[in-house]
Design a protein around this motif. Structure first.
Motif, PDB file in Angstrom:
ATOM      1  N   UNK A 242    -107.402  34.342  -5.325  1.00 13.38           N
ATOM      2  CA  UNK A 242    -107.467  32.948  -4.912  1.00 13.38           C
ATOM      3  C   UNK A 242    -108.042  32.833  -3.507  1.00 13.38           C
ATOM      4  N   UNK A 243    -108.496  31.651  -3.151  1.00  9.28           N
ATOM      5  CA  UNK A 243    -108.963  31.357  -1.798  1.00  9.28           C
ATOM      6  C   UNK A 243    -108.060  30.287  -1.216  1.00  9.28           C
ATOM      7  N   UNK A 244    -107.446  30.587  -0.083  1.00  9.14           N
ATOM      8  CA  UNK A 244    -106.607  29.616   0.625  1.00  9.14           C
ATOM      9  C   UNK A 244    -107.390  29.068   1.810  1.00  9.14           C
ATOM     10  N   UNK A 245    -107.356  27.745   1.974  1.00 10.21           N
ATOM     11  CA  UNK A 245    -108.029  27.117   3.109  1.00 10.21           C
ATOM     12  C   UNK A 245    -107.024  26.224   3.827  1.00 10.21           C
ATOM     13  N   UNK A 246    -106.404  26.713   4.915  1.00 11.31           N
ATOM     14  CA  UNK A 246    -105.560  25.825   5.710  1.00 11.31           C
ATOM     15  C   UNK A 246    -106.467  24.824   6.417  1.00 11.31           C
ATOM     16  N   UNK A 247    -106.307  23.551   6.128  1.00 14.26           N
ATOM     17  CA  UNK A 247    -107.249  22.561   6.649  1.00 14.26           C
ATOM     18  C   UNK A 247    -106.516  21.360   7.195  1.00 14.26           C
ATOM     19  N   UNK A 248    -107.049  20.811   8.264  1.00 11.06           N
ATOM     20  CA  UNK A 248    -106.511  19.575   8.805  1.00 11.06           C
ATOM     21  C   UNK A 248    -106.738  18.463   7.780  1.00 11.06           C
ATOM     22  N   UNK A 249    -105.709  17.674   7.572  1.00 14.68           N
ATOM     23  CA  UNK A 249    -105.748  16.670   6.513  1.00 14.68           C
ATOM     24  C   UNK A 249    -106.780  15.586   6.761  1.00 14.68           C
ATOM     25  N   UNK A 250    -107.107  15.377   8.018  1.00 25.12           N
ATOM     26  CA  UNK A 250    -108.061  14.331   8.370  1.00 25.12           C
ATOM     27  C   UNK A 250    -109.289  14.980   8.996  1.00 25.12           C
ATOM     28  N   UNK A 251    -110.401  14.832   8.326  1.00 24.76           N
ATOM     29  CA  UNK A 251    -111.657  15.386   8.819  1.00 24.76           C
ATOM     30  C   UNK A 251    -112.095  16.594   8.035  1.00 24.76           C
ATOM     31  N   UNK A 252    -111.386  17.709   8.220  1.00 23.17           N
ATOM     32  CA  UNK A 252    -111.816  18.956   7.600  1.00 23.17           C
ATOM     33  C   UNK A 252    -111.707  18.909   6.079  1.00 23.17           C
ATOM     34  N   UNK A 253    -110.631  18.366   5.555  1.00 27.18           N
ATOM     35  CA  UNK A 253    -110.452  18.322   4.103  1.00 27.18           C
ATOM     36  C   UNK A 253    -111.551  17.489   3.442  1.00 27.18           C
ATOM     37  N   UNK A 254    -111.880  16.343   4.038  1.00 24.34           N
ATOM     38  CA  UNK A 254    -112.918  15.496   3.467  1.00 24.34           C
ATOM     39  C   UNK A 254    -114.293  16.168   3.553  1.00 24.34           C
ATOM     40  N   UNK A 255    -114.531  16.866   4.665  1.00 23.77           N
ATOM     41  CA  UNK A 255    -115.808  17.562   4.816  1.00 23.77           C
ATOM     42  C   UNK A 255    -115.967  18.668   3.782  1.00 23.77           C
ATOM     43  N   UNK A 256    -114.894  19.411   3.525  1.00 24.86           N
ATOM     44  CA  UNK A 256    -114.971  20.493   2.541  1.00 24.86           C
ATOM     45  C   UNK A 256    -115.272  19.956   1.146  1.00 24.86           C
ATOM     46  N   UNK A 257    -114.589  18.890   0.745  1.00 20.75           N
ATOM     47  CA  UNK A 257    -114.848  18.322  -0.574  1.00 20.75           C
ATOM     48  C   UNK A 257    -116.284  17.811  -0.678  1.00 20.75           C
ATOM     49  N   UNK A 258    -116.761  17.231   0.377  1.00 18.43           N
ATOM     50  CA  UNK A 258    -118.137  16.739   0.427  1.00 18.43           C
ATOM     51  C   UNK A 258    -119.125  17.892   0.229  1.00 18.43           C
ATOM     52  N   UNK A 259    -118.875  19.007   0.910  1.00 21.52           N
ATOM     53  CA  UNK A 259    -119.763  20.168   0.791  1.00 21.52           C
ATOM     54  C   UNK A 259    -119.655  20.816  -0.583  1.00 21.52           C
ATOM     55  N   UNK A 260    -118.457  20.858  -1.143  1.00 18.09           N
ATOM     56  CA  UNK A 260    -118.302  21.414  -2.494  1.00 18.09           C
ATOM     57  C   UNK A 260    -119.159  20.636  -3.488  1.00 18.09           C
ATOM     58  N   UNK A 261    -119.194  19.315  -3.319  1.00 21.69           N
ATOM     59  CA  UNK A 261    -119.978  18.498  -4.237  1.00 21.69           C
ATOM     60  C   UNK A 261    -121.475  18.735  -4.054  1.00 21.69           C
ATOM     61  N   UNK A 262    -121.899  18.819  -2.800  1.00 25.07           N
ATOM     62  CA  UNK A 262    -123.337  18.967  -2.526  1.00 25.07           C
ATOM     63  C   UNK A 262    -123.871  20.351  -2.889  1.00 25.07           C
ATOM     64  N   UNK A 263    -122.984  21.358  -2.915  1.00 23.05           N
ATOM     65  CA  UNK A 263    -123.427  22.734  -3.176  1.00 23.05           C
ATOM     66  C   UNK A 263    -122.746  23.300  -4.422  1.00 23.05           C
ATOM     67  N   UNK A 264    -122.468  22.435  -5.359  1.00 22.14           N
ATOM     68  CA  UNK A 264    -121.693  22.808  -6.542  1.00 22.14           C
ATOM     69  C   UNK A 264    -122.290  24.000  -7.282  1.00 22.14           C
ATOM     70  N   UNK A 265    -123.543  23.930  -7.643  1.00 25.40           N
ATOM     71  CA  UNK A 265    -124.183  25.021  -8.387  1.00 25.40           C
ATOM     72  C   UNK A 265    -124.455  26.218  -7.487  1.00 25.40           C
TER      73      UNK A 265
END
Length: 464
Positions: A242-265
């Motif tokens: 598994x991959x664990x990502x301790x992330x700040x709930x405001x800012x970092x979490x939204x940025x990560x989801x955004x990047x996951x979507x843009x670089x999905x494939x």
């Protein structure tokens, strides 16, 4: 008229400064001190001022090290308004209520399982009722609008590009026929980071208070950071962990989801189940969607395509405790984003207990880790860590990806300071000692400005 330097002078966290104009006292920020148990105990100490005599407060942004003691301020007698950005007011409601809930649970746990005599009578730093009273005093103001704070003091918020609603604060002071301008940087974001705009330039000031979190270092190039992330995800997908990502709930979490979507494939995200395991991050993500006018062009286009929050088949929101607990049955193929960002509390601790001693697992550190926190211990190579009273060997692969920081690095901050056409007196705060010292030297040597590192309680008189 003077500024007294108080919080974030000896350390990164606990931002708070005291501004006096005529007979009025105004605070800039009132944040929690974070770090070791010894440092966090300082939050209970008396303020260096009488809260009942503070007429107003200005909050730069919602992060808890800038906002987290506002309920305590109210509990101890403050009754004035808290001026802040409109998005910050929404995010602070999420953060402060969560902080109060954590404080209440911690006090209850200490009373139930006392380790010392004092634990038997443990009380929370403040309660949810205190937080609600504090939030009722918030006065939201949009970017770019100059507004009165107290007689002799006006302010204006400018976009700091750090998290949604974060602000650089411009302050105009007038007393006895003398007028001066102070600028408080709050926390500055990176230039070119996703979702938010770049830090907005300010061109004139007599004095500048500036953060220095990354004042002694450079972040990795952003394109290289994205390449590194792709390599980590693609490599980890072959390792059955598994991959664990301790992330700040405001800012970092939204940025990560955004990047996951843009670089999905490209990043092979289809091979993973992605869990946003944070009620606060989920709620904050909904708030982000409500402020499209604060997005940069790229994020706004994505939002118009309904892709800011990725509509991924493999994305799971897990707000409930039992949903979070169920994740720990996953032995492989899970990307778990959970708070807290410095591993000093929250759900990430439970996931660490189940994964940190497994060599096939990965821990992805994407943000600043303050001294004394568990995250800092791990980043510095601790062979073993203590979590909830038990010791766990660190066998998981640890990756530190600095390019995703919500803070600008040395060059970002110097670029912003170089935008001043005047020559302000500069005060460097909000950083570890080495970072403050290095950044002060950079300001003096490269920008030819007078800069200093204020001590706690040091005062600067604007009228001279």
């Amino acid at each position: 008229m003077e500024i007294e330097f108080y919080g974030a002078t000896e350390r990164v966290t606990g931002s708070c400064h005291i501004l006096r104009v005529g007979r009025f006292t105004v605070l800039l920020d009132c944040g929690l001190i974070q770090g070791s148990d010894v440092e966090e105990a300082l939050n209970r100490a008396p303020f260096a001022f009488d809260p009942e005599r503070v007429e107003a407060m200005i909050l730069s942004h919602g992060h808890i090290d800038h906002s987290g003691r506002i309920p305590l301020l109210v509990k101890r007698g403050f009754t004035g308004p808290v001026f802040t950005g409109d998005a910050t007011a929404d995010l602070a409601r999420v953060l402060l209520l969560d902080s109060a809930s954590l404080a209440e649970r911690d006090a209850l746990d200490r009373r139930k399982h006392p380790r010392t005599a004092a634990d038997r009578h443990a009380e929370p730093l403040y309660t949810r009722d205190d937080a609600v009273r504090a939030l009722n005093s918030f006065k939201p103001v949009p970017y770019g609008r100059r507004f009165p704070v107290v007689p002799g003091l006006e302010a204006c918020f400018r976009d700091a590009g750090h998290i949604l609603g974060s602000a650089v604060v411009e302050l105009w002071l007038t007393e006895g026929g003398v007028s001066r301008k102070l600028v408080f940087s709050g926390d500055l974001g990176q230039y070119g980071s996703p979702i938010l705009n770049d830090p907005e330039a300010v061109t004139d000031a007599d004095a500048l208070i500036i953060e220095s979190t990354y004042g002694d270092r450079l972040h990795r190039d952003y394109d290289q950071t994205l390449q590194e992330l792709g390599e980590i995800f693609n490599s980890a997908s072959r390792g059955s962990g598994n991959i664990l990502i301790p992330a700040f709930s405001i800012g970092r979490s939204q940025e990560l989801l955004y990047l996951f979507a843009r670089h999905y494939e490209e990043w092979g995200m289809q091979h993973w189940q992605v869990y946003l395991d944070s009620p606060m991050a989920i709620e904050a993500s909904m708030i982000y969607l409500g402020y499209p006018e604060l997005f940069d062009r790229e994020a706004l286009a994505s939002r118009n395509d309904k892709r800011l929050l990725p509509t991924l088949k493999n994305l799971h929101f897990t707000p409930k405790v039992e949903q979070s607990q169920a994740i720990n049955k996953e032995r492989s193929g899970a990307i778990i984003i959970a708070g807290s960002g410095m591993c000093n509390g929250g759900r990430i601790l439970h996931h660490l207990k189940h994964n940190i001693s497994r060599p096939e697992c990965h821990l992805l550190i994407t943000g600043y880790q303050a001294e004394g926190t568990l995250g800092r211990q791990i980043v510095e190579g601790a062979a073993e860590v203590e979590i909830h009273g038990r010791h766990y060997p660190v066998a998981a692969a640890v990756h530190t990806v600095g390019g995703l920081s919500a803070h600008g690095d040395r060059e970002d901050m110097l670029r912003w300071v170089s935008g001043f056409k005047s020559s302000p007196r500069v005060f460097v705060v909000h950083g570890d000692p080495a970072a403050k010292e290095a950044f002060r030297n950079s300001i003096e040597e490269r920008l030819q400005l007078t800069a200093s590192i204020p001590r706690p309680g040091e005062r600067y008189d604007f009228s001279s």
